[in-house]
Design a protein around this motif. Structure first.
Motif: not given
Lengths: 120, 269
Positions: B195-216
């Motif tokens: 979501d748009n809470t937090g900064g753009e870079q932070e959100n990019l990292r967070l979205s990637r981490d979410r995808a990665q946790s599912v992949a893991d």
């Protein structure tokens, strides 16, 4: 006069009995071969009465050879050969039966699995 | 005197006529047994089929014993050849049994192969049925889009600012794993969103981490890493307005894009 037919009969017996039989070396070789073949397929004297007979008769045949009783040697060796061949054949029959049993077990297992599959 | 001679002669003749049995009762018995055995093998069509040579030898030995039995004083020889004849008959029976067993074996082997094939087919069809069922499940959980089949692990599966997948996603993840195992050619792209809470870079990292946790989790459950692409899109592509908490929760999500059955995956966004 009374002795003539008896003598004739005796002569016949004598001729039949020990009329210079040649030494049955070839027969002994055949018998030894048959014994080896029986052992090769797994026959053992402890389990096969026939092989035991064969071994005993072969031993006697060898003793008869030493005594130059060639007719006895030949007869013992001939019988021993067939005893050994029978022992060999019996082992092979048993093995073929065992193979059938293995196949039957596998088929039963397959049938059971198929039924289980249908039941699911 | 001459009467005596005739008497002896008659006895001898009788002996010869009776076939030696007068001198050796054992040899007569042996002859009968050998004859009986020979008769049995000779009348057995299977024995004739599998062991004709043995039968011939049994017959020859028997004939020899029979012939000898007409001579006086040949009892031992008669017994000998009768013995050989019986052995040949017995060997003939063994060889016949072996031949029959070989035929039975060939039939059973065909039967075994047939059953094995049937079993393999039934297992395959049950796997296919299972696969179909799962496919339906996946399809019902996913939606067909222009990007391909897309499944959303959304809603309340991630907390704000957290990449860890909640346990409530387990069932869905397990279904994905099974589906991928049954469809070994399919690959997936796992896309993370924030979501748009937090900064753009932070959100990019967070979205990637979410995808990665599912992949893991998928990898942990046995899916080959090579079949999984991971992307993070930050707060781009929201599915709801970020104005409400409910909208933001919808946007905190992971989308799983499935390839087609051949492994062709639509292009990334």
């Amino acid at each position: 006069m009374i002795f003539r037919p008896l003598l004739a009969a005796l002569a016949v017996v004598a001729l039949a009995g020990c009329a210079a039989d040649p030494a049955p070396t070839e027969q002994l070789r055949l018998t030894r071969q048959a014994l080896e073949q029986a052992s090769a397929v797994g026959a053992v004297a402890e389990e096969s009465a026939e092989l035991k007979l064969a071994e005993d008769k072969f031993a006697r045949a060898e003793a008869d050879m030493a005594d130059q009783s060639y007719k006895d040697a030949r007869m013992q060796a001939e019988q021993a050969e067939l005893d050994a061949r029978l022992a060999e054949a019996q082992v092979l029959t048993r093995k073929s039966q065992e193979q059938l049993n293995v196949l039957n077990t596998r088929i039963t297992r397959l049938r059971k699995q198929l039924q289980l599959g249908e039941a699911q | 005197m001459s009467r005596l001679i005739r008497g002896v002669g008659a006895v001898l003749l009788a002996g010869a006529v009776l076939g030696g049995c007068a001198t050796h009762p054992n040899s007569e018995q042996a002859l009968q047994q050998a004859g009986g055995d020979f008769q049995k093998v000779k009348e057995d069509a299977n024995v004739l089929r599998f062991a004709p040579k043995d039968v011939i030898r049994a017959g020859e030995s028997l004939a020899r014993a029979d012939r000898l039995s007409t001579y006086w004083g040949s009892g031992a020889d008669v017994e000998h050849y009768a013995y050989l004849s019986r052995r040949y008959s017995a060997i003939a029976r063994e060889h016949t049994e072996q031949g029959l067993n070989a035929e039975r074996g060939a039939r059973l082997e065909l039967e075994r192969q047939r059953l094995q094939l049937a079993l393999r087919e039934s297992k395959l069809s049950s796997v296919q049925q299972q696969g179909k069922w799962l496919e339906e499940q996946i399809t019902s959980l996913a939606t067909q889009t222009d990007r391909g089949l897309v499944m959303t692990l959304g809603d309340v599966l991630f907390d704000t600012g957290d990449a860890e997948l909640k346990n409530s996603a387990n069932r869905t993840v397990l279904k994905i794993v099974q589906f991928l195992q049954l469809n070994p050619k399919r690959v997936v792209r796992i896309e993370g969103y924030a979501d748009n809470t937090g900064g753009e870079q932070e959100n990019l990292r967070l979205s990637r981490d979410r995808a990665q946790s599912v992949a893991d989790v998928l990898v942990d459950l046995g899916i080959d890493e090579k079949r999984i692409q991971v992307e993070g899109y930050g707060d781009q592509y929201p599915v709801e307005a970020n104005a409400s908490e409910r909208g933001r929760a919808q946007n905190r999500r992971v989308e799983i894009v499935f390839s087609d059955a051949k492994g062709q995956l639509g292009a990334a966004r």
